[in-house]
Write a protein that holds these residues in place. Structure first.
Motif, PDB file in Angstrom:
ATOM      1  N   GLU A  68       0.853  -1.181   0.000  1.00  0.00           N
ATOM      2  CA  GLU A  68       0.000   0.000   0.000  1.00  0.00           C
ATOM      3  C   GLU A  68       0.891   1.233   0.000  1.00  0.00           C
ATOM      4  O   GLU A  68       1.656   1.410   0.946  1.00  0.00           O
ATOM      5  CB  GLU A  68      -0.901  -0.014   1.230  1.00  0.00           C
ATOM      6  N   PRO A  69       0.881   2.099  -0.991  1.00  0.00           N
ATOM      7  CA  PRO A  69       0.134   1.985  -2.228  1.00  0.00           C
ATOM      8  C   PRO A  69       0.589   0.767  -3.045  1.00  0.00           C
ATOM      9  O   PRO A  69       1.691   0.252  -2.859  1.00  0.00           O
ATOM     10  CB  PRO A  69       0.417   3.288  -2.970  1.00  0.00           C
ATOM     11  N   GLU A  70      -0.259   0.345  -3.923  1.00  0.00           N
ATOM     12  CA  GLU A  70      -0.040  -0.879  -4.692  1.00  0.00           C
ATOM     13  C   GLU A  70       1.224  -0.798  -5.552  1.00  0.00           C
ATOM     14  O   GLU A  70       1.522   0.232  -6.147  1.00  0.00           O
ATOM     15  CB  GLU A  70      -1.245  -1.134  -5.590  1.00  0.00           C
ATOM     16  N   ILE A  71       1.955  -1.906  -5.587  1.00  0.00           N
ATOM     17  CA  ILE A  71       3.133  -2.034  -6.441  1.00  0.00           C
ATOM     18  C   ILE A  71       2.902  -3.257  -7.327  1.00  0.00           C
ATOM     19  O   ILE A  71       2.697  -4.360  -6.821  1.00  0.00           O
ATOM     20  CB  ILE A  71       4.430  -2.241  -5.636  1.00  0.00           C
ATOM     21  N   HIS A  72       2.955  -3.073  -8.627  1.00  0.00           N
ATOM     22  CA  HIS A  72       2.806  -4.194  -9.547  1.00  0.00           C
ATOM     23  C   HIS A  72       4.169  -4.849  -9.755  1.00  0.00           C
ATOM     24  O   HIS A  72       5.183  -4.167  -9.833  1.00  0.00           O
ATOM     25  CB  HIS A  72       2.245  -3.720 -10.887  1.00  0.00           C
ATOM     26  N   GLY A  73       4.159  -6.160  -9.847  1.00  0.00           N
ATOM     27  CA  GLY A  73       5.401  -6.885 -10.056  1.00  0.00           C
ATOM     28  C   GLY A  73       5.176  -8.379  -9.905  1.00  0.00           C
ATOM     29  O   GLY A  73       4.035  -8.847  -9.845  1.00  0.00           O
ATOM     30  N   ARG A  74       6.296  -9.111  -9.822  1.00  0.00           N
ATOM     31  CA  ARG A  74       6.215 -10.570  -9.717  1.00  0.00           C
ATOM     32  C   ARG A  74       7.137 -11.067  -8.606  1.00  0.00           C
ATOM     33  O   ARG A  74       8.077 -10.390  -8.212  1.00  0.00           O
ATOM     34  CB  ARG A  74       6.589 -11.214 -11.038  1.00  0.00           C
ATOM     35  N   PHE A  75       6.847 -12.281  -8.154  1.00  0.00           N
ATOM     36  CA  PHE A  75       7.601 -12.908  -7.071  1.00  0.00           C
ATOM     37  C   PHE A  75       8.398 -14.090  -7.613  1.00  0.00           C
ATOM     38  O   PHE A  75       8.027 -14.707  -8.611  1.00  0.00           O
ATOM     39  CB  PHE A  75       6.649 -13.409  -5.983  1.00  0.00           C
ATOM     40  N   ARG A  76       9.470 -14.405  -6.884  1.00  0.00           N
ATOM     41  CA  ARG A  76      10.296 -15.570  -7.219  1.00  0.00           C
ATOM     42  C   ARG A  76      10.895 -16.102  -5.919  1.00  0.00           C
ATOM     43  O   ARG A  76      11.442 -15.354  -5.119  1.00  0.00           O
ATOM     44  CB  ARG A  76      11.414 -15.155  -8.172  1.00  0.00           C
ATOM     45  N   TRP A  77      10.765 -17.411  -5.727  1.00  0.00           N
ATOM     46  CA  TRP A  77      11.417 -18.051  -4.586  1.00  0.00           C
ATOM     47  C   TRP A  77      12.872 -18.274  -4.966  1.00  0.00           C
ATOM     48  O   TRP A  77      13.178 -19.064  -5.848  1.00  0.00           O
ATOM     49  CB  TRP A  77      10.735 -19.367  -4.227  1.00  0.00           C
ATOM     50  N   GLU A  78      13.775 -17.577  -4.311  1.00  0.00           N
ATOM     51  CA  GLU A  78      15.205 -17.694  -4.591  1.00  0.00           C
ATOM     52  C   GLU A  78      15.814 -18.883  -3.852  1.00  0.00           C
ATOM     53  O   GLU A  78      16.773 -19.482  -4.315  1.00  0.00           O
ATOM     54  CB  GLU A  78      15.911 -16.402  -4.188  1.00  0.00           C
ATOM     55  N   SER A  79      15.285 -19.186  -2.700  1.00  0.00           N
ATOM     56  CA  SER A  79      15.656 -20.369  -1.934  1.00  0.00           C
ATOM     57  C   SER A  79      14.399 -20.795  -1.174  1.00  0.00           C
ATOM     58  O   SER A  79      13.420 -20.049  -1.149  1.00  0.00           O
ATOM     59  CB  SER A  79      16.822 -20.067  -0.977  1.00  0.00           C
ATOM     60  N   PRO A  80      14.386 -21.976  -0.561  1.00  0.00           N
ATOM     61  CA  PRO A  80      13.157 -22.415   0.108  1.00  0.00           C
ATOM     62  C   PRO A  80      12.649 -21.465   1.190  1.00  0.00           C
ATOM     63  O   PRO A  80      11.474 -21.480   1.520  1.00  0.00           O
ATOM     64  CB  PRO A  80      13.550 -23.765   0.710  1.00  0.00           C
ATOM     65  N   ASP A  81      13.535 -20.617   1.708  1.00  0.00           N
ATOM     66  CA  ASP A  81      13.126 -19.690   2.764  1.00  0.00           C
ATOM     67  C   ASP A  81      13.222 -18.215   2.359  1.00  0.00           C
ATOM     68  O   ASP A  81      13.044 -17.335   3.194  1.00  0.00           O
ATOM     69  CB  ASP A  81      13.955 -19.922   4.026  1.00  0.00           C
ATOM     70  N   GLN A  82      13.496 -17.936   1.075  1.00  0.00           N
ATOM     71  CA  GLN A  82      13.683 -16.545   0.644  1.00  0.00           C
ATOM     72  C   GLN A  82      12.853 -16.214  -0.588  1.00  0.00           C
ATOM     73  O   GLN A  82      12.997 -16.825  -1.637  1.00  0.00           O
ATOM     74  CB  GLN A  82      15.154 -16.279   0.363  1.00  0.00           C
ATOM     75  N   LEU A  83      11.995 -15.198  -0.436  1.00  0.00           N
ATOM     76  CA  LEU A  83      11.114 -14.731  -1.491  1.00  0.00           C
ATOM     77  C   LEU A  83      11.597 -13.371  -1.986  1.00  0.00           C
ATOM     78  O   LEU A  83      11.921 -12.493  -1.185  1.00  0.00           O
ATOM     79  CB  LEU A  83       9.686 -14.601  -0.936  1.00  0.00           C
ATOM     80  N   VAL A  84      11.669 -13.211  -3.319  1.00  0.00           N
ATOM     81  CA  VAL A  84      12.114 -11.955  -3.925  1.00  0.00           C
ATOM     82  C   VAL A  84      10.957 -11.354  -4.705  1.00  0.00           C
ATOM     83  O   VAL A  84      10.279 -12.054  -5.457  1.00  0.00           O
ATOM     84  CB  VAL A  84      13.318 -12.204  -4.866  1.00  0.00           C
ATOM     85  N   PHE A  85      10.731 -10.060  -4.499  1.00  0.00           N
ATOM     86  CA  PHE A  85       9.716  -9.328  -5.252  1.00  0.00           C
ATOM     87  C   PHE A  85      10.416  -8.357  -6.188  1.00  0.00           C
ATOM     88  O   PHE A  85      11.262  -7.579  -5.770  1.00  0.00           O
ATOM     89  CB  PHE A  85       8.771  -8.560  -4.326  1.00  0.00           C
TER      90      PHE A  85
END
Length: 154
Positions: A68-85
């Motif tokens: 908030e405010p909205e951010i458009h984009g995509r996610f990727r799991w870089e490792s089993p415990d790490q998420l990248v936006f």
């Protein structure tokens, strides 16, 4: 005898609280704090693995985190415990953002709760003046009356 009962009660309470937090995962690190650059990825690391290796390095448009405010984009799991936006465009300048981790991040795990994932605040750099120019214009006497031409000093 009283001390023994008291210690037993404390042990039961401790065991109860330890069992309650067993199905929780904690956000242990994020670079989405304080000031972040307008261009760059946001990283969210958890204290437990949340996905299998088969989900690593695949871009996903799932709604794991709300901004908030909205951010458009995509996610990727870089490792089993790490998420990248990765935002699809630069973040707005001089803007404060709030982020909240949604339950979708737990979809492929055995956990049912995320702690420390509700109050994430960050901002982009304030606007600054990088360069300025001053131009002086001199009006010659003939154009004062006509109001048609000016003479530049540069």
């Amino acid at each position: 005898m009283r001390i023994k009962n008291f210690l037993s009660a404390i042990a039961v309470i401790f065991f109860f609280f330890a069992a309650c937090n067993k199905n929780a995962v904690t956000l242990s690190y994020t670079n989405a704090k304080e000031e972040v650059p307008q261009l760059g990825n946001l990283v969210f690391r958890f204290n437990q693995s949340l996905v299998s290796d088969s989900m690593l390095n695949i871009w996903d448009s799932a709604d794991y985190i709300s901004f908030e405010p909205e951010i458009h984009g995509r996610f990727r799991w870089e490792s089993p415990d790490q998420l990248v936006f990765s935002p699809s465009q630069p973040l707005s300048p001089a803007t404060t953002y709030n982020a909240s981790i949604k339950s979708a991040v737990l979809k492929y795990s055995k956990y049912d709760k995320v702690t420390d994932g509700d109050d994430i605040k960050f901002h982009t750099p304030d606007l600054t003046l990088d360069n300025s120019q001053v131009i002086w214009m001199l009006q010659d006497e003939g154009s004062k009356n006509a109001g048609t031409s000016t003479k530049s000093l540069f």
